[in-house]
Design a protein around this motif. Structure first.
Motif, PDB file in Angstrom:
ATOM      1  N   TYR A  80       0.863  -1.165   0.000  1.00  0.00           N
ATOM      2  CA  TYR A  80       0.000   0.000   0.000  1.00  0.00           C
ATOM      3  C   TYR A  80       0.900   1.215   0.000  1.00  0.00           C
ATOM      4  O   TYR A  80       1.569   1.490   0.988  1.00  0.00           O
ATOM      5  CB  TYR A  80      -0.913  -0.024   1.228  1.00  0.00           C
ATOM      6  CG  TYR A  80      -1.681  -1.323   1.301  1.00  0.00           C
ATOM      7  CD1 TYR A  80      -2.825  -1.512   0.549  1.00  0.00           C
ATOM      8  CD2 TYR A  80      -1.234  -2.371   2.097  1.00  0.00           C
ATOM      9  CE1 TYR A  80      -3.518  -2.706   0.589  1.00  0.00           C
ATOM     10  CE2 TYR A  80      -1.925  -3.580   2.139  1.00  0.00           C
ATOM     11  CZ  TYR A  80      -3.067  -3.740   1.384  1.00  0.00           C
ATOM     12  OH  TYR A  80      -3.738  -4.924   1.422  1.00  0.00           O
ATOM     13  N   PRO A  81       0.935   1.957  -1.095  1.00  0.00           N
ATOM     14  CA  PRO A  81       1.905   3.045  -1.217  1.00  0.00           C
ATOM     15  C   PRO A  81       1.657   4.193  -0.248  1.00  0.00           C
ATOM     16  O   PRO A  81       0.527   4.463   0.140  1.00  0.00           O
ATOM     17  CB  PRO A  81       1.741   3.511  -2.660  1.00  0.00           C
ATOM     18  CG  PRO A  81       0.400   3.051  -3.071  1.00  0.00           C
ATOM     19  CD  PRO A  81       0.097   1.816  -2.274  1.00  0.00           C
ATOM     20  N   ALA A  82       2.746   4.830   0.106  1.00  0.00           N
ATOM     21  CA  ALA A  82       2.679   6.020   0.958  1.00  0.00           C
ATOM     22  C   ALA A  82       2.118   7.175   0.139  1.00  0.00           C
ATOM     23  O   ALA A  82       2.449   7.345  -1.033  1.00  0.00           O
ATOM     24  CB  ALA A  82       4.061   6.369   1.473  1.00  0.00           C
ATOM     25  N   LEU A  83       1.272   7.950   0.766  1.00  0.00           N
ATOM     26  CA  LEU A  83       0.794   9.198   0.173  1.00  0.00           C
ATOM     27  C   LEU A  83       1.577  10.380   0.743  1.00  0.00           C
ATOM     28  O   LEU A  83       1.663  11.422   0.117  1.00  0.00           O
ATOM     29  CB  LEU A  83      -0.701   9.364   0.425  1.00  0.00           C
ATOM     30  CG  LEU A  83      -1.583   8.247  -0.154  1.00  0.00           C
ATOM     31  CD1 LEU A  83      -3.033   8.440   0.265  1.00  0.00           C
ATOM     32  CD2 LEU A  83      -1.448   8.178  -1.659  1.00  0.00           C
ATOM     33  N   ALA A  84       2.134  10.175   1.915  1.00  0.00           N
ATOM     34  CA  ALA A  84       2.976  11.201   2.540  1.00  0.00           C
ATOM     35  C   ALA A  84       4.250  11.336   1.713  1.00  0.00           C
ATOM     36  O   ALA A  84       4.985  10.370   1.518  1.00  0.00           O
ATOM     37  CB  ALA A  84       3.304  10.809   3.974  1.00  0.00           C
ATOM     38  N   GLY A  85       4.480  12.525   1.204  1.00  0.00           N
ATOM     39  CA  GLY A  85       5.686  12.778   0.429  1.00  0.00           C
ATOM     40  C   GLY A  85       5.691  12.158  -0.958  1.00  0.00           C
ATOM     41  O   GLY A  85       6.742  12.066  -1.582  1.00  0.00           O
ATOM     42  N   ASP A  86       4.564  11.745  -1.469  1.00  0.00           N
ATOM     43  CA  ASP A  86       4.498  11.128  -2.800  1.00  0.00           C
ATOM     44  C   ASP A  86       4.603  12.216  -3.869  1.00  0.00           C
ATOM     45  O   ASP A  86       3.699  13.041  -4.019  1.00  0.00           O
ATOM     46  CB  ASP A  86       3.194  10.358  -2.961  1.00  0.00           C
ATOM     47  CG  ASP A  86       3.099   9.620  -4.288  1.00  0.00           C
ATOM     48  OD1 ASP A  86       3.954   9.814  -5.177  1.00  0.00           O
ATOM     49  OD2 ASP A  86       2.146   8.831  -4.441  1.00  0.00           O
ATOM     50  N   PRO A  87       5.687  12.245  -4.638  1.00  0.00           N
ATOM     51  CA  PRO A  87       5.866  13.301  -5.638  1.00  0.00           C
ATOM     52  C   PRO A  87       4.823  13.259  -6.746  1.00  0.00           C
ATOM     53  O   PRO A  87       4.587  14.267  -7.409  1.00  0.00           O
ATOM     54  CB  PRO A  87       7.273  13.057  -6.183  1.00  0.00           C
ATOM     55  CG  PRO A  87       7.580  11.634  -5.866  1.00  0.00           C
ATOM     56  CD  PRO A  87       6.815  11.298  -4.617  1.00  0.00           C
ATOM     57  N   GLY A  89       2.520  16.076   5.633  1.00  0.00           N
ATOM     58  CA  GLY A  89       3.790  16.638   5.184  1.00  0.00           C
ATOM     59  C   GLY A  89       3.751  17.109   3.737  1.00  0.00           C
ATOM     60  O   GLY A  89       4.727  17.648   3.237  1.00  0.00           O
ATOM     61  N   ASN A  90       2.645  16.920   3.059  1.00  0.00           N
ATOM     62  CA  ASN A  90       2.489  17.384   1.679  1.00  0.00           C
ATOM     63  C   ASN A  90       2.014  18.839   1.694  1.00  0.00           C
ATOM     64  O   ASN A  90       1.222  19.231   2.539  1.00  0.00           O
ATOM     65  CB  ASN A  90       1.439  16.544   0.933  1.00  0.00           C
ATOM     66  CG  ASN A  90       1.837  15.089   0.807  1.00  0.00           C
ATOM     67  OD1 ASN A  90       3.014  14.765   0.733  1.00  0.00           O
ATOM     68  ND2 ASN A  90       0.854  14.211   0.783  1.00  0.00           N
ATOM     69  N   SER A  91       2.512  19.609   0.767  1.00  0.00           N
ATOM     70  CA  SER A  91       2.037  20.986   0.618  1.00  0.00           C
ATOM     71  C   SER A  91       2.106  21.376  -0.850  1.00  0.00           C
ATOM     72  O   SER A  91       2.760  22.333  -1.226  1.00  0.00           O
ATOM     73  CB  SER A  91       2.856  21.943   1.486  1.00  0.00           C
ATOM     74  OG  SER A  91       4.221  21.864   1.132  1.00  0.00           O
ATOM     75  N   PHE A  92       1.415  20.598  -1.680  1.00  0.00           N
ATOM     76  CA  PHE A  92       1.432  20.848  -3.114  1.00  0.00           C
ATOM     77  C   PHE A  92       0.506  22.010  -3.452  1.00  0.00           C
ATOM     78  O   PHE A  92      -0.572  22.137  -2.892  1.00  0.00           O
ATOM     79  CB  PHE A  92       1.010  19.584  -3.873  1.00  0.00           C
ATOM     80  CG  PHE A  92       1.952  18.433  -3.649  1.00  0.00           C
ATOM     81  CD1 PHE A  92       3.229  18.446  -4.191  1.00  0.00           C
ATOM     82  CD2 PHE A  92       1.569  17.354  -2.874  1.00  0.00           C
ATOM     83  CE1 PHE A  92       4.110  17.388  -3.987  1.00  0.00           C
ATOM     84  CE2 PHE A  92       2.436  16.290  -2.662  1.00  0.00           C
ATOM     85  CZ  PHE A  92       3.705  16.315  -3.219  1.00  0.00           C
ATOM     86  N   PRO A  93       0.937  22.881  -4.369  1.00  0.00           N
ATOM     87  CA  PRO A  93       0.112  24.046  -4.717  1.00  0.00           C
ATOM     88  C   PRO A  93      -1.093  23.658  -5.571  1.00  0.00           C
ATOM     89  O   PRO A  93      -1.075  22.640  -6.267  1.00  0.00           O
ATOM     90  CB  PRO A  93       1.076  24.933  -5.511  1.00  0.00           C
ATOM     91  CG  PRO A  93       2.072  23.984  -6.085  1.00  0.00           C
ATOM     92  CD  PRO A  93       2.202  22.868  -5.082  1.00  0.00           C
ATOM     93  N   GLY A  94      -2.111  24.479  -5.497  1.00  0.00           N
ATOM     94  CA  GLY A  94      -3.302  24.283  -6.309  1.00  0.00           C
ATOM     95  C   GLY A  94      -4.297  23.356  -5.634  1.00  0.00           C
ATOM     96  O   GLY A  94      -3.935  22.519  -4.815  1.00  0.00           O
ATOM     97  N   THR A  95      -5.548  23.556  -5.957  1.00  0.00           N
ATOM     98  CA  THR A  95      -6.602  22.706  -5.426  1.00  0.00           C
ATOM     99  C   THR A  95      -7.416  22.151  -6.589  1.00  0.00           C
ATOM    100  O   THR A  95      -7.310  22.611  -7.725  1.00  0.00           O
ATOM    101  CB  THR A  95      -7.536  23.484  -4.476  1.00  0.00           C
ATOM    102  OG1 THR A  95      -8.109  24.569  -5.179  1.00  0.00           O
ATOM    103  CG2 THR A  95      -6.790  23.977  -3.244  1.00  0.00           C
ATOM    104  N   VAL A  96      -8.224  21.170  -6.262  1.00  0.00           N
ATOM    105  CA  VAL A  96      -9.104  20.525  -7.226  1.00  0.00           C
ATOM    106  C   VAL A  96     -10.538  20.885  -6.854  1.00  0.00           C
ATOM    107  O   VAL A  96     -10.904  20.852  -5.679  1.00  0.00           O
ATOM    108  CB  VAL A  96      -8.907  18.985  -7.174  1.00  0.00           C
ATOM    109  CG1 VAL A  96      -9.933  18.267  -8.020  1.00  0.00           C
ATOM    110  CG2 VAL A  96      -7.494  18.615  -7.596  1.00  0.00           C
TER     111      VAL A  96
END
Length: 141
Positions: free
Chosen positions: A64-71, A113-120
């Motif tokens: 089950y892949p990590a979503l934390a820090g997933d590029p 820990g993710n802080s990717f720009p933009g929203t959906v």
């Protein structure tokens, strides 16, 4: 009919009735969709069973892949496509509403820990839903 075969038949019928009742309950429970609305609620009730509460994923009976820090989450619509279509062992969750998918996508992209720009937005999700037979073209992985 012998007494043993009558008893076996009755057990078989009783088992069928119990199975039908259980299936009817499951349809009633899930037929109305998911009631959670916020990204956190959706993640807690649907996603964390596999991706874990800290979104670091797990390895055991499956990977089950990590979503934390997933590029991959940097691509704003990537998680939307995965949620709509599924990927590898992850089933599709296309029965979520457009708003629910937007909420959980934005939650995962801005937490753990993710802080990717933009929203959906819900409209973004709606635009990604399959039209006609084009659904396989969007399946990642």
């Amino acid at each position: 009919m012998t007494r043993i075969s009558q008893a076996a038949t009755l057990r078989w019928i009783a088992g069928g009735i119990a199975l039908t009742a259980a299936m009817t309950g499951a349809v009633a429970q899930f037929g109305a969709g998911y009631h959670e609305q916020t990204g956190q609620e959706l993640y807690s009730h649907i996603c964390q069973g596999c991706h874990m509460a800290d979104a670091k994923g797990a390895i055991g009976a499956g990977a089950y892949p990590a979503l934390a820090g997933d590029p991959k989450l940097a691509a704003r619509m990537y998680p939307v496509v995965v949620i709509l279509r599924g990927q590898k062992a992850m089933p599709a969750f296309a029965d979520l509403t457009d708003a629910q998918i937007a909420e959980v996508t934005n939650y995962v992209r801005s937490h753990f820990g993710n802080s990717f720009p933009g929203t959906v937005s819900a409209d973004d999700v709606k635009a990604m839903r399959p039209q006609g037979g084009a659904h396989d073209a969007l399946r990642p992985g």
